[in-house]
Design a protein around this motif. Structure first.
Motif, PDB file in Angstrom:
ATOM      1  N   PRO A 173       3.960  -5.441  10.029  1.00 41.82           N
ATOM      2  CA  PRO A 173       4.177  -5.035   8.642  1.00 41.82           C
ATOM      3  C   PRO A 173       3.401  -5.927   7.666  1.00 41.82           C
ATOM      4  O   PRO A 173       3.309  -7.134   7.869  1.00 41.82           O
ATOM      5  CB  PRO A 173       5.682  -5.205   8.447  1.00 41.82           C
ATOM      6  CG  PRO A 173       6.263  -5.248   9.812  1.00 41.82           C
ATOM      7  CD  PRO A 173       5.199  -5.795  10.715  1.00 41.82           C
ATOM      8  N   ALA A 174       2.824  -5.318   6.660  1.00 36.68           N
ATOM      9  CA  ALA A 174       2.079  -5.993   5.592  1.00 36.68           C
ATOM     10  C   ALA A 174       0.728  -6.542   6.069  1.00 36.68           C
ATOM     11  O   ALA A 174       0.147  -7.409   5.439  1.00 36.68           O
ATOM     12  CB  ALA A 174       2.915  -7.092   4.943  1.00 36.68           C
ATOM     13  N   ILE A 175       0.214  -6.011   7.182  1.00 31.95           N
ATOM     14  CA  ILE A 175      -1.104  -6.412   7.666  1.00 31.95           C
ATOM     15  C   ILE A 175      -2.160  -5.940   6.671  1.00 31.95           C
ATOM     16  O   ILE A 175      -1.977  -4.913   6.003  1.00 31.95           O
ATOM     17  CB  ILE A 175      -1.356  -5.821   9.082  1.00 31.95           C
ATOM     18  CG1 ILE A 175      -2.569  -6.454   9.755  1.00 31.95           C
ATOM     19  CG2 ILE A 175      -1.472  -4.300   9.036  1.00 31.95           C
ATOM     20  CD1 ILE A 175      -2.729  -6.046  11.224  1.00 31.95           C
ATOM     21  N   ASP A 176      -3.260  -6.669   6.546  1.00 37.70           N
ATOM     22  CA  ASP A 176      -4.352  -6.219   5.670  1.00 37.70           C
ATOM     23  C   ASP A 176      -5.396  -5.487   6.518  1.00 37.70           C
ATOM     24  O   ASP A 176      -5.391  -5.584   7.742  1.00 37.70           O
ATOM     25  CB  ASP A 176      -4.973  -7.405   4.928  1.00 37.70           C
ATOM     26  CG  ASP A 176      -5.636  -8.384   5.875  1.00 37.70           C
ATOM     27  OD1 ASP A 176      -6.822  -8.178   6.204  1.00 37.70           O
ATOM     28  OD2 ASP A 176      -4.958  -9.334   6.311  1.00 37.70           O
ATOM     29  N   GLN A 177      -6.274  -4.745   5.855  1.00 39.88           N
ATOM     30  CA  GLN A 177      -7.238  -3.900   6.561  1.00 39.88           C
ATOM     31  C   GLN A 177      -8.187  -4.696   7.447  1.00 39.88           C
ATOM     32  O   GLN A 177      -8.519  -4.259   8.550  1.00 39.88           O
ATOM     33  CB  GLN A 177      -8.046  -3.061   5.567  1.00 39.88           C
ATOM     34  CG  GLN A 177      -7.260  -1.934   4.991  1.00 39.88           C
ATOM     35  CD  GLN A 177      -8.073  -1.000   4.107  1.00 39.88           C
ATOM     36  OE1 GLN A 177      -7.491  -0.172   3.444  1.00 39.88           O
ATOM     37  NE2 GLN A 177      -9.374  -1.101   4.056  1.00 39.88           N
ATOM     38  N   ILE A 178      -8.640  -5.848   6.995  1.00 40.67           N
ATOM     39  CA  ILE A 178      -9.597  -6.632   7.784  1.00 40.67           C
ATOM     40  C   ILE A 178      -8.935  -7.150   9.058  1.00 40.67           C
ATOM     41  O   ILE A 178      -9.516  -7.096  10.143  1.00 40.67           O
ATOM     42  CB  ILE A 178     -10.200  -7.774   6.940  1.00 40.67           C
ATOM     43  CG1 ILE A 178     -11.104  -7.168   5.859  1.00 40.67           C
ATOM     44  CG2 ILE A 178     -10.979  -8.753   7.800  1.00 40.67           C
ATOM     45  CD1 ILE A 178     -11.613  -8.146   4.830  1.00 40.67           C
ATOM     46  N   THR A 179      -7.705  -7.641   8.935  1.00 41.80           N
ATOM     47  CA  THR A 179      -6.980  -8.109  10.114  1.00 41.80           C
ATOM     48  C   THR A 179      -6.716  -6.946  11.058  1.00 41.80           C
ATOM     49  O   THR A 179      -6.881  -7.071  12.276  1.00 41.80           O
ATOM     50  CB  THR A 179      -5.658  -8.793   9.700  1.00 41.80           C
ATOM     51  OG1 THR A 179      -5.960  -9.855   8.795  1.00 41.80           O
ATOM     52  CG2 THR A 179      -4.911  -9.346  10.898  1.00 41.80           C
TER      53      THR A 179
END
Length: 153
Positions: free
Chosen positions: A49-55
């Motif tokens: 949850p709350a991962i960013d697109q690059i990660t």
């Protein structure tokens, strides 16, 4: 001249063609419209949850410049939402919606079936060995990829 059918790159491309066709057929038969990459992104967002697109791109070994289109389609389908990060207003967090969770639950049998079909010409031992060898070859070549797998960013 070498026979392409004896070259690992050619065989990997053929297996990828088969894998995508089987995945799409099983998922469509179950009433869903998701590509393998959309599924991988959705499943990864679900467990992060709350991962960013690059990660996310790093965790599914997908090109950072084209992950936006994948996320756009998941957002359009109502499966994922983008939210502004409270610590960094420029960053966007990805969260799975209730519809996304429901889709993931309902699509799992079709995805599992697709995996079995992809390996149907192999015994259980052969399938395990293929998976082990693919993992080993992929790990050794990871950094050569345009989109290397990254463990956490």
């Amino acid at each position: 001249m070498s026979d392409p059918n004896e070259m690992p790159g050619h065989l990997a491309r053929r297996f990828q063609q088969i894998a995508v066709a089987v995945f799409l057929a099983e998922v469509e038969a179950a009433g869903f419209d998701l590509t393998p990459v959309q599924y991988a992104a959705l499943a990864t967002i679900s467990t992060n949850p709350a991962i960013d697109q690059i990660t996310l791109a790093g965790q599914i070994a997908y090109d950072r410049t084209t992950i936006t289109g994948v996320i756009d389609r998941l957002v359009q389908k109502g499966l994922v939402v983008r939210q502004t990060n409270s610590r960094d207003r420029r960053a966007r967090e990805l969260k799975i919606t209730d519809e996304g969770k429901k889709t993931l639950r309902k699509i799992t049998p079709a995805v599992e079936s697709a995996q079995r079909i992809m390996l149907r010409g192999l015994s259980e031992e052969e399938a395990a060995e293929l998976m082990r060898l693919l993992g080993k070859a992929i790990a050794a070549g990871n950094e050569l990829s345009r989109a290397p797998l990254r463990d956490g960013g």
